[in-house]
Design an enzyme around this catalytic site. Structure first.
Site, short mmCIF file in Angstrom:
data_model
loop_
_atom_site.label_atom_id
_atom_site.label_comp_id
_atom_site.label_asym_id
_atom_site.label_seq_id
_atom_site.Cartn_x
_atom_site.Cartn_y
_atom_site.Cartn_z
N GLY A 182 48.31 28.61 25.94
CA GLY A 182 47.72 29.26 27.20
C GLY A 182 46.35 28.53 27.46
O GLY A 182 46.24 27.35 26.79
N PHE A 183 45.43 28.77 28.34
CA PHE A 183 44.30 28.20 28.84
C PHE A 183 43.42 27.98 27.53
O PHE A 183 43.17 26.81 27.66
CB PHE A 183 44.02 29.13 30.13
N ASP A 211 57.26 35.12 18.74
CA ASP A 211 56.61 36.21 19.30
C ASP A 211 55.89 37.08 18.32
O ASP A 211 56.58 37.46 17.14
CB ASP A 211 57.65 37.09 19.88
N ASN A 239 50.47 41.92 12.22
CA ASN A 239 51.25 40.83 11.54
C ASN A 239 50.25 39.69 11.22
O ASN A 239 50.45 39.29 10.33
CB ASN A 239 52.38 40.43 12.49
N TYR A 292 45.05 46.73 28.48
CA TYR A 292 44.35 45.75 27.87
C TYR A 292 43.11 45.93 27.11
O TYR A 292 42.87 45.48 26.06
CB TYR A 292 43.81 44.60 28.97
N THR A 304 36.28 32.97 31.78
CA THR A 304 36.28 31.74 31.43
C THR A 304 37.03 30.75 32.45
O THR A 304 38.10 31.35 32.80
CB THR A 304 36.56 31.45 29.90
N ARG A 314 44.01 34.90 39.17
CA ARG A 314 42.57 35.00 38.78
C ARG A 314 41.92 34.54 39.84
O ARG A 314 42.25 33.68 40.65
CB ARG A 314 42.02 34.52 37.37
N1 UDP Z 1 39.49 38.81 43.41
C1 UDP Z 1 39.60 38.55 44.69
N2 UDP Z 1 40.45 38.09 45.29
C2 UDP Z 1 41.37 37.40 44.57
C3 UDP Z 1 41.16 37.43 43.06
C4 UDP Z 1 40.38 38.02 42.42
O1 UDP Z 1 38.52 39.11 45.51
O2 UDP Z 1 42.18 36.48 44.88
C5 UDP Z 1 38.39 39.57 42.49
C6 UDP Z 1 38.80 40.77 41.88
O3 UDP Z 1 39.16 41.96 42.68
C7 UDP Z 1 37.60 41.02 40.88
C8 UDP Z 1 37.20 39.46 40.68
O4 UDP Z 1 37.74 38.67 41.89
O5 UDP Z 1 36.65 41.66 41.53
C9 UDP Z 1 37.56 38.99 39.46
O6 UDP Z 1 38.88 38.95 39.23
P1 UDP Z 1 40.02 38.39 38.26
O7 UDP Z 1 41.39 38.77 38.42
O8 UDP Z 1 39.47 36.74 38.30
O9 UDP Z 1 39.37 39.07 36.73
P2 UDP Z 1 38.59 39.87 36.20
O10 UDP Z 1 37.15 39.59 35.87
O11 UDP Z 1 38.67 41.19 37.39
O12 UDP Z 1 39.40 40.47 34.95
#
Ligand code: UDP
Length: 319
Positions: A21-22, A67, A110, A156, A186, A197
């Protein structure tokens, strides 16, 4: 190097779960550059071997598809276990709540048993999500939290809470050497372009001149830490003797609408900004207090959002 298989009593420096992953793949690059050997395990459900392909013929690196909900069979000694494996993104974990919970409980159990058997120090990447939807800003490690089990993100946050709780149970019962990092947003190279994201979406859509979608009015905030800073923070934490949860993140806070405008400007994009309804379940504010990390690790992020975004945009352009 053949770390796994027939040989017994092998000694390895690092086992990284979720290493495709990242975060994991960036940490692996750092460890390999520092001449350490690395065994990476990943089920490739969200990570990709593309992140590791440059290490294919490196004798200090080995990959095993695995896994972590199944015990990982290994005979020998492992100095450090970096436990990163978990679905990382709200869009993914919200639709896979059961596996998210199971990976955090069964998978973590695990790994802790493996650490006990192999006499390893073990680090968990926990999350800022543990602070829930708080109005306390910045968020500090021992602040009161108010989490709802019926929030769609609970798989989560509760998953990471049980993972942390398991870590402390193993420390108390068996004297295991544990480290717990609570990681805030990050970003940087190797971020998946289509992971949903906000930084990936905004760069991806700006570069293709598609609309940038802002959820709500965009006044919600996040604080973004560049990956190189995060890796150094994690390495310092592993090397320290601090055994309680510790925040790692960049306290430079920005609203989502400002972020959209900044990325649009940096990419010279003709994208429009389009507003969609607020996602009620998500945190409104997010900024880490890093006082503890500054004091205990003498760590502070060094890369500004401007510089980090330039590097990330360059990476996305090359993809
Ligand atoms: N967000 C947005 N447009 C997008 C993706 C995310 O406005 O295309 C907003 C999302 O609703 C949140 C913030 O950006 O308020 C960060 O979202 P992300 O999914 O990156 O991670 P989070 O910090 O919420 O886990």
């Amino acid at each position: 190097m053949n770390f796994v298989g027939q040989k017994k009593n092998i000694q390895i420096n690092n086992l990284v779960t979720g290493g495709a992953g990242f975060l994991g793949s960036n940490l692996i690059d750092f460890l390999i550059k520092n001449e350490e050997n690395v065994l990476c395990i990943d089920d490739l459900s969200s990570g990709t071997l593309d992140n590791l392909k440059h290490l294919k013929n490196n004798k200090k690196f080995e990959f095993k598809k695995h896994d972590i909900r199944e015990p990982f069979l290994f005979e020998g000694r492992i100095d450090k276990i970096w436990h990163f494996a978990c679905p990382p993104v709200p869009n993914i974990y919200k639709i896979e709540p059961l596996s998210t919970l199971d990976i955090n409980y069964t998978g973590t159990l695990n790994l802790l048993n493996l650490a006990k058997k192999c006499n390893s120090k073990i680090l968990l990447t926990s999350t800022s999500e543990i602070y829930g939807n708080t109005r306390i800003n910045p968020q500090y490690e021992n602040m009161p939290v108010d989490l709802l089990t019926y929030n769609p993100r609970a798989c989560y946050s509760e998953g990471k809470r049980i993972a942390e709780t398991l870590f402390f149970a193993f420390e108390r019962l068996y004297g295991l050497k544990i480290r717990v990092a609570r990681i805030f947003n990050t970003y940087g190279p190797k971020l998946k372009m289509n992971d949903g994201r906000v930084i990936s979406n905004f760069i991806n859509f700006s570069l293709s001149n598609k609309n940038l979608i802002v959820n709500g009015d965009g006044s919600q905030t996040r604080s973004f830490c560049f990956i190189d800073d995060m890796v150094i923070g994690l390495v310092k934490l592993m090397g320290s003797d601090y055994n309680l949860p510790l925040n790692l993140g960049n306290p430079e806070e920005i609203s989502i609408i400002e972020l959209a405008k900044l990325i649009k400007r940096k990419t010279n994009s003709s994208s429009e900004i389009e507003f969609r309804p607020t996602i009620k379940e998500e945190p409104f504010l997010r900024r880490p207090s890093i006082e503890l990390a500054e004091r205990v690790l003498t760590w502070q992020p060094k890369v500004s959002l401007e510089t980090g975004l330039n590097k990330t945009i360059d990476y996305f352009k090359k993809q």
